[in-house]
Design an enzyme around this catalytic site. Structure first.
Site, mmCIF file in Angstrom:
data_model
loop_
_atom_site.group_PDB
_atom_site.id
_atom_site.type_symbol
_atom_site.label_atom_id
_atom_site.label_comp_id
_atom_site.label_asym_id
_atom_site.label_seq_id
_atom_site.Cartn_x
_atom_site.Cartn_y
_atom_site.Cartn_z
ATOM 1 N N GLY A 49 -1.287 -12.102 33.450
ATOM 2 C CA GLY A 49 -0.953 -11.138 34.488
ATOM 3 C C GLY A 49 -0.397 -11.847 35.699
ATOM 4 N N GLN A 54 1.778 -13.019 44.320
ATOM 5 C CA GLN A 54 1.731 -14.384 43.775
ATOM 6 C C GLN A 54 3.110 -15.046 43.727
ATOM 7 O OE1 GLN A 54 -0.795 -13.088 40.207
ATOM 8 N NE2 GLN A 54 -1.530 -15.152 40.590
ATOM 9 N N CYS A 103 -6.827 -17.980 37.412
ATOM 10 C CA CYS A 103 -5.752 -17.369 38.184
ATOM 11 C C CYS A 103 -4.620 -18.376 38.350
ATOM 12 C CB CYS A 103 -6.291 -16.952 39.561
ATOM 13 S SG CYS A 103 -5.071 -16.144 40.593
ATOM 14 N N LEU A 104 -3.391 -17.913 38.157
ATOM 15 C CA LEU A 104 -2.242 -18.819 38.301
ATOM 16 C C LEU A 104 -2.113 -19.340 39.733
ATOM 17 C CD1 LEU A 104 0.352 -16.827 36.139
ATOM 18 C CD2 LEU A 104 -0.875 -18.918 35.498
ATOM 19 N N HIS A 145 -8.694 -7.741 38.394
ATOM 20 C CA HIS A 145 -8.259 -9.044 38.927
ATOM 21 C C HIS A 145 -6.841 -8.925 39.499
ATOM 22 C CE1 HIS A 145 -7.788 -13.606 38.617
ATOM 23 N NE2 HIS A 145 -6.566 -13.169 38.874
ATOM 24 N N GLU A 146 -5.926 -8.340 38.715
ATOM 25 C CA GLU A 146 -4.526 -8.254 39.166
ATOM 26 C C GLU A 146 -4.377 -7.339 40.374
ATOM 27 O OE1 GLU A 146 -2.370 -10.335 38.261
ATOM 28 O OE2 GLU A 146 -3.630 -11.109 36.669
ATOM 29 N N HIS A 149 -5.260 -8.622 43.765
ATOM 30 C CA HIS A 149 -4.215 -9.389 44.453
ATOM 31 C C HIS A 149 -3.436 -8.493 45.421
ATOM 32 C CE1 HIS A 149 -4.275 -13.367 42.684
ATOM 33 N NE2 HIS A 149 -4.301 -12.884 41.464
#
Ligand code: ZN
Length: 178
Positions: A49, A54, A103-104, A145-146, A149
């Site tokens: 995701g 991000q 997480c990226l 989670h997404e 953000h």
């Protein structure tokens, strides 16, 4: 299309509440291009995701795709590539369960986070059409989670027990469930 730079924890955009996209923006070329780039970036980083903040765009947009090869997340529920515009979550049950999240924007770190496991997601697609999706388990965790953000929240904020934070390498070696 292009692979975009993913901003990391410490960049202020990750702490801003993203703004909603207006109806006349959603079908526009700028958003179509951004989505193409975000999908390419997601694939290039082997993520599941990616939210617009991000890639340094403070707008309510996220792309999620869970293929079976994402086996490092253990329990697998797949989701075909889906674009979420202006998503919101309704909890269908208070019951929570924990998953090890990564997480990226926080590379090489894992943390154990407990979240509600039965939710309904409302969102628009790239044509502005409204959709609903009921999700359970790991998929419910991924969505939260997404979409966190988009509110300026990172998974690390939701790690209740900081002993359950680990570098990915150590996580893979010692992986102790609480
Ligand atoms: Zn993330």
């Amino acid at each position: 299309m292009a692979v975009l730079e993913i901003v990391r924890m410490g960049h202020p955009v990750l702490r801003q509440a993203a703004r909603a996209l207006l109806d006349d923006e959603i079908g526009g070329r700028d958003i179509a291009e951004l989505v193409g780039d975000m999908v390419e970036t997601l694939h290039a980083s082997s993520g599941i995701g990616l939210a617009a903040p991000q890639v340094n765009r403070s707008i309510q947009l996220a792309v999620i795709e869970i293929v079976e090869s994402a086996s490092r997340y253990g329990e697998i529920d797949t989701l075909p590539l889906t674009i979420f515009v202006n998503p919101s979550i309704t909890l269908l049950s208070e019951e929570t369960a924990g998953h090890w999240e990564g997480c990226l924007s926080i590379p090489a770190i894992r943390g154990f986070v407990e979240r509600p496991q039965h939710i309904e997601v409302s969102y628009q697609d790239l044509c502005g059409k409204a959709h609903n999706m009921v999700l359970e388990g790991f998929l419910a965790t991924v969505m939260q989670h997404e979409f966190d953000h988009l509110a300026g929240t990172l998974f690390i904020d939701r790690v209740k027990d900081t002993r359950l934070l680990s570098f990915e390498e150590e996580y893979l070696t010692y992986q102790t469930q609480p």
